[in-house]
Write an enzyme that holds these catalytic residues in place. Structure first.
Site, mmCIF file in Angstrom:
data_model
loop_
_atom_site.group_PDB
_atom_site.id
_atom_site.type_symbol
_atom_site.label_atom_id
_atom_site.label_comp_id
_atom_site.label_asym_id
_atom_site.label_seq_id
_atom_site.Cartn_x
_atom_site.Cartn_y
_atom_site.Cartn_z
ATOM 1 N N LYS A 48 0.882 -1.172 0.000
ATOM 2 C CA LYS A 48 0.000 0.000 0.000
ATOM 3 C C LYS A 48 0.922 1.225 0.000
ATOM 4 C CE LYS A 48 -4.205 1.632 2.298
ATOM 5 N NZ LYS A 48 -5.079 1.795 1.139
HETATM 6 N N1 PPE Z 1 -7.909 -1.830 -2.713
HETATM 7 C C1 PPE Z 1 -7.376 -0.588 -2.753
HETATM 8 C C2 PPE Z 1 -6.738 -0.115 -3.990
HETATM 9 C C3 PPE Z 1 -7.454 0.218 -1.602
HETATM 10 O O1 PPE Z 1 -6.930 1.440 -1.631
HETATM 11 C C4 PPE Z 1 -8.093 -0.251 -0.434
HETATM 12 C C5 PPE Z 1 -8.198 0.592 0.797
HETATM 13 C C6 PPE Z 1 -8.638 -1.548 -0.457
HETATM 14 C C7 PPE Z 1 -8.506 -2.310 -1.607
HETATM 15 C C8 PPE Z 1 -9.314 -2.144 0.748
HETATM 16 O O2 PPE Z 1 -8.386 -2.432 1.764
HETATM 17 P P1 PPE Z 1 -8.844 -2.500 3.292
HETATM 18 O O3 PPE Z 1 -9.068 -1.124 3.749
HETATM 19 O O4 PPE Z 1 -7.710 -3.184 3.965
HETATM 20 O O5 PPE Z 1 -10.082 -3.305 3.323
HETATM 21 N N2 PPE Z 1 -8.260 1.973 0.598
HETATM 22 C C9 PPE Z 1 -8.016 2.863 1.712
HETATM 23 C C10 PPE Z 1 -7.701 4.262 1.273
HETATM 24 C C11 PPE Z 1 -8.763 5.011 0.560
HETATM 25 C C12 PPE Z 1 -8.325 6.423 0.243
HETATM 26 O O6 PPE Z 1 -9.042 7.109 -0.512
HETATM 27 O O7 PPE Z 1 -7.293 6.899 0.737
HETATM 28 C C13 PPE Z 1 -9.119 2.784 2.767
HETATM 29 O O8 PPE Z 1 -10.178 2.230 2.523
HETATM 30 O O9 PPE Z 1 -8.878 3.260 3.865
#
Ligand code: PPE
Length: 307
Positions: free
Chosen positions: A157
């Site tokens: 990330k």
């Molecule tokens: N895919 C991506 C590309 C992604 O950014 C997130 C989280 C997820 C999947 C889901 O991951 P999880 O939160 O572990 O379930 N995106 C984060 C950031 C969003 C933003 O705009 O900044 C979030 O949901 O916090």
């Protein structure tokens, strides 16, 4: 963004306005940071951070993929999170831990730069709008493809990776849609700009497997476990775009987006389905501590505990 009082920065709490870096920091020039998105929800026993340990472990994994050593252990970062959330005193907030190469040497190689570690927290309501949780959103497949694993490790990330998401979401929102879906260069479905994706067909739930250019989402894992507990079969496999168009239900999930139904994809009407809403309701009950079943996922903030 709504300001709060304190930010945890490199081991201490500083005032919101004082949490600054120099314009010469490496991460600003080269996108060399890693971050997390975590949520704290109000529960009957007081505010609790959802799956904090897993988020901090993923932050460390993300850093490892960038050859970066975060100077605080996952456990220390959990304690720091409690400290800043406790100091800001909010019952519900979004938490943003970030570690990045700081000020020292400018040049692509990150060698010689310190690693700065910061945890912010502030109120952040529904990611895609309050209504979207009920009525669903309109998604469109972006012409931008998800970065493949040998270009940048999307499993990390990492801040720089998000240019890929930014382009996709900008493209589709400019075209009047709410959120982007990205495909891999091979043409399989990856994810949303900031969410993982699920498809329901004939009562079975499908989600792209971990080799499909996705972030290993913690909400994806939560949703899978909750859905299985509710008696549904969840299958991880490669999906193609027609799987989205022919689906009975499609939803996205993430820490920020929670569980958001997609009411259409590329103007193919899908509608909001009952399996999505059942999972959404179980998810919101879980994070708000209304279901004992998953209480091991809640880290109560000691400073804000209620008996
Ligand atoms: N895919 C991506 C590309 C992604 O950014 C997130 C989280 C997820 C999947 C889901 O991951 P999880 O939160 O572990 O379930 N995106 C984060 C950031 C969003 C933003 O705009 O900044 C979030 O949901 O916090």
């Amino acid at each position: 963004m709504q300001e709060t009082e304190k930010i945890w920065m490199n081991g201490e709490l500083v005032d919101w306005a004082d949490a600054k870096v120099h314009v010469g920091v490496h991460a600003l020039h080269y996108g060399s940071g890693v971050f997390e998105g975590v949520r704290c929800y109000d529960t009957p026993k007081g505010p609790a951070v959802f799956r904090l340990g897993e988020h901090m472990q993923r932050l460390h994994n993300s850093a490892r993929l960038l050859y970066m050593d975060i100077p605080y252990s996952a456990e220390e970062l959990q304690a720091a999170t409690n400290e800043v959330v406790g100091a800001n005193g909010l019952a519900e907030c979004y938490i943003r831990p970030i570690a990045f190469y700081g000020y020292g040497e400018l040049g692509v190689s990150a060698r010689g730069n310190p690693v700065e570690t910061v945890i912010m927290s502030w109120p952040w309501g529904s990611y895609l709008g309050e209504e979207s949780l009920k009525t669903g959103i309109r998604a469109k497949i972006s012409t931008w493809q998800r970065v493949p694993p040998n270009v940048v490790p999307h499993v990390s990330k990492a801040t720089g990776v998000y240019l890929n998401s930014m382009l996709a979401v900008t493209e589709v929102t400019n075209a009047g849609y709410d959120e982007a879906i990205l495909l891999t260069p091979e043409g399989t479905v990856a994810d949303g700009s900031g969410e993982n994706l699920f498809v329901v067909r004939d009562g079975v739930i499908y989600t792209p497997d971990l080799s499909s250019g996705i972030l290993p989402g913690i909400t994806r894992d939560t949703v899978t476990q909750i859905a299985q507990d509710l008696g549904y079969t969840v299958i991880e496999k490669a999906l193609i775009r027609s799987d989205l168009y022919l689906a009975d239900e499609v939803f996205m999930c993430g820490t920020a987006a929670e569980v958001t139904p997609l009411r259409s994809v590329d103007d193919h009407e899908i509608g909001v389905g009952e399996i999505t809403l059942a999972i959404q309701s179980a998810y919101l009950d879980t994070v708000r501590g209304k279901s004992e079943r998953w209480s091991q996922w809640l880290d109560h903030v000691p400073q804000l505990a209620r008996s």
